[in-house]
Design a protein around this motif. Structure first.
Motif, PDB file in Angstrom:
ATOM      1  N   GLU A   1       2.129  12.712 -14.412  1.00  0.00           N
ATOM      2  CA  GLU A   1       2.517  11.113 -13.614  1.00  0.00           C
ATOM      3  C   GLU A   1       3.801  11.199 -12.671  1.00  0.00           C
ATOM      4  O   GLU A   1       2.958  10.497 -11.633  1.00  0.00           O
ATOM      5  CB  GLU A   1       2.731   9.979 -13.996  1.00  0.00           C
ATOM      6  N   ILE A   2       4.255  11.717 -12.508  1.00  0.00           N
ATOM      7  CA  ILE A   2       5.594  11.725 -11.359  1.00  0.00           C
ATOM      8  C   ILE A   2       5.081  12.857 -10.753  1.00  0.00           C
ATOM      9  O   ILE A   2       4.791  12.478  -8.876  1.00  0.00           O
ATOM     10  CB  ILE A   2       6.866  11.959 -12.426  1.00  0.00           C
ATOM     11  N   ARG A   3       4.785  13.825 -11.037  1.00  0.00           N
ATOM     12  CA  ARG A   3       4.546  15.227  -9.722  1.00  0.00           C
ATOM     13  C   ARG A   3       3.328  14.617  -9.477  1.00  0.00           C
ATOM     14  O   ARG A   3       2.965  15.155  -7.909  1.00  0.00           O
ATOM     15  CB  ARG A   3       4.591  16.020 -11.013  1.00  0.00           C
ATOM     16  N   LYS A   4       2.150  13.967  -9.882  1.00  0.00           N
ATOM     17  CA  LYS A   4       0.842  13.453  -9.314  1.00  0.00           C
ATOM     18  C   LYS A   4       1.558  12.417  -8.002  1.00  0.00           C
ATOM     19  O   LYS A   4       0.985  12.234  -6.951  1.00  0.00           O
ATOM     20  CB  LYS A   4      -0.231  12.938 -10.071  1.00  0.00           C
ATOM     21  N   ALA A   5       2.658  11.141  -7.734  1.00  0.00           N
ATOM     22  CA  ALA A   5       3.188  10.563  -7.252  1.00  0.00           C
ATOM     23  C   ALA A   5       3.389  11.417  -6.624  1.00  0.00           C
ATOM     24  O   ALA A   5       3.627  11.061  -5.211  1.00  0.00           O
ATOM     25  CB  ALA A   5       3.869   9.127  -7.630  1.00  0.00           C
ATOM     26  N   PHE A   6       4.581  12.178  -6.939  1.00  0.00           N
ATOM     27  CA  PHE A   6       5.094  13.059  -5.430  1.00  0.00           C
ATOM     28  C   PHE A   6       4.121  13.922  -4.607  1.00  0.00           C
ATOM     29  O   PHE A   6       4.266  13.534  -3.399  1.00  0.00           O
ATOM     30  CB  PHE A   6       5.528  14.899  -5.745  1.00  0.00           C
TER      31      PHE A   6
ATOM     32  N   GLU B   1       0.807  -1.205   0.006  1.00  0.00           N
ATOM     33  CA  GLU B   1      -0.109   0.289  -0.307  1.00  0.00           C
ATOM     34  C   GLU B   1       0.999   0.786   0.176  1.00  0.00           C
ATOM     35  O   GLU B   1       0.149   1.946  -0.366  1.00  0.00           O
ATOM     36  CB  GLU B   1      -1.045   0.018   1.769  1.00  0.00           C
ATOM     37  N   TRP B   2       2.042   1.292   0.733  1.00  0.00           N
ATOM     38  CA  TRP B   2       2.840   2.531   0.286  1.00  0.00           C
ATOM     39  C   TRP B   2       4.144   2.332  -0.963  1.00  0.00           C
ATOM     40  O   TRP B   2       4.815   2.970  -0.904  1.00  0.00           O
ATOM     41  CB  TRP B   2       3.805   2.283   1.507  1.00  0.00           C
ATOM     42  N   ILE B   3       2.969   1.929  -1.723  1.00  0.00           N
ATOM     43  CA  ILE B   3       4.468   1.905  -3.148  1.00  0.00           C
ATOM     44  C   ILE B   3       3.384   2.314  -4.183  1.00  0.00           C
ATOM     45  O   ILE B   3       2.498   2.158  -4.564  1.00  0.00           O
ATOM     46  CB  ILE B   3       4.583   0.179  -4.057  1.00  0.00           C
ATOM     47  N   LEU B   4       4.170   3.395  -4.937  1.00  0.00           N
ATOM     48  CA  LEU B   4       3.320   4.159  -5.875  1.00  0.00           C
ATOM     49  C   LEU B   4       4.633   3.542  -7.446  1.00  0.00           C
ATOM     50  O   LEU B   4       5.101   3.236  -7.448  1.00  0.00           O
ATOM     51  CB  LEU B   4       3.860   5.952  -5.923  1.00  0.00           C
TER      52      LEU B   4
END
Length: 257
Positions: free
Chosen positions: A227-232, A216-219
């Motif tokens: 997408e990368i900015r959203k993950a951050f 549950e803590w894996i993006l």
């Protein structure tokens, strides 16, 4: 100067870490690398509780090659911005160590964090994922132990970022990382998150699960700036929630939880 081995011995005595973790963390010359990240002295922190936010951006050549360097810089800087606006910012210390061992800044108040830019971040190296994750988690553990030994409650939120599987570790395996991660997660005051930026071939869930990181803590963002900015941003929100209260921290069920 803090004696790193004393901190780990103290963590072992407290039951925080196992002998297996202790062995992985006390190999030759690891202490100097961990020392480089410890930063601000415990006595200079006036908070009654502390949250350690730790970020390890990938600085391997493939980040640049795939055109993702600016997204990683922007993502890291957005975490600083989010935490700066937090009402808890006085309790937060942040540390950034690149995947190849360069310390951009050791643990310091948010206001002193250095923003990533084209001068201080040029990804052009390898991917020693396991070796450096051991150093990173060792630094988190050592800093947390410093506060614990001084009677200050501490919570930690850590983010590991990579766009590939390990290919340059010479000392440690996924098993070593998992031993340390397992000990930390058992204590329930640590969150270890990981971001795998799609490279078209790596099964990041498998890589991170082998390193002991909970699903549950894996993006796993797609290979795009948005997408990368959203993950951050998702990580920032979790770090913000984690900083708000111990009760809140213990109810965090993963990204979006």
């Amino acid at each position: 100067m803090t004696n790193i081995n004393d901190l780990f011995q103290s963590a072992l005595d407290d039951g925080t870490i196992s002998n297996e973790s202790l062995q992985a963390l006390t190999v030759y010359d690891l202490g100097a690398q961990i020392q480089a990240g410890l930063g601000i002295h415990v006595d200079d922190v006036m908070s009654s509780e502390v949250v350690l936010v730790t970020i390890m951006p990938d600085d391997s050549g493939s980040i640049q090659y795939a055109g993702n360097a600016q997204a990683v810089r922007g993502g890291h800087n957005s975490v600083i911005d989010a935490l700066t606006s937090s009402q808890q910012q006085d309790n937060i210390l942040i540390h950034n160590r690149y995947l190849n061992g360069t310390v951009l800044y050791p643990y310091c108040p948010i206001a002193q964090a250095i923003r990533m830019d084209t001068k201080n971040y040029t990804p052009n190296q390898g991917t020693p994922l396991y070796d450096q994750t051991v150093v990173l988690l060792g630094t988190v553990l050592a800093k947390a132990q410093e506060f614990s030994d001084n009677g200050v409650p501490v919570r930690t939120v850590t983010l590991i970022i990579t766009d590939g599987d390990d290919c340059h570790s010479s000392r440690h395996s996924a098993k070593d990382v998992a031993a340390i991660a397992k000990d930390m997660l058992r204590m329930e005051n640590h969150i270890i998150a990981a971001m795998g930026i799609d490279d078209g071939s790596t099964d990041f869930r498998k890589v991170f699960q082998e390193m002991g990181i909970r699903d549950e803590w894996i993006l796993t963002p797609a290979n795009s700036d948005a997408e990368i900015r959203k993950a951050f941003q998702v990580f920032s929100q979790s770090a913000m929630r984690a900083s708000q209260s111990a009760a809140n921290f213990n109810s965090l069920g993963g990204f979006g939880g």
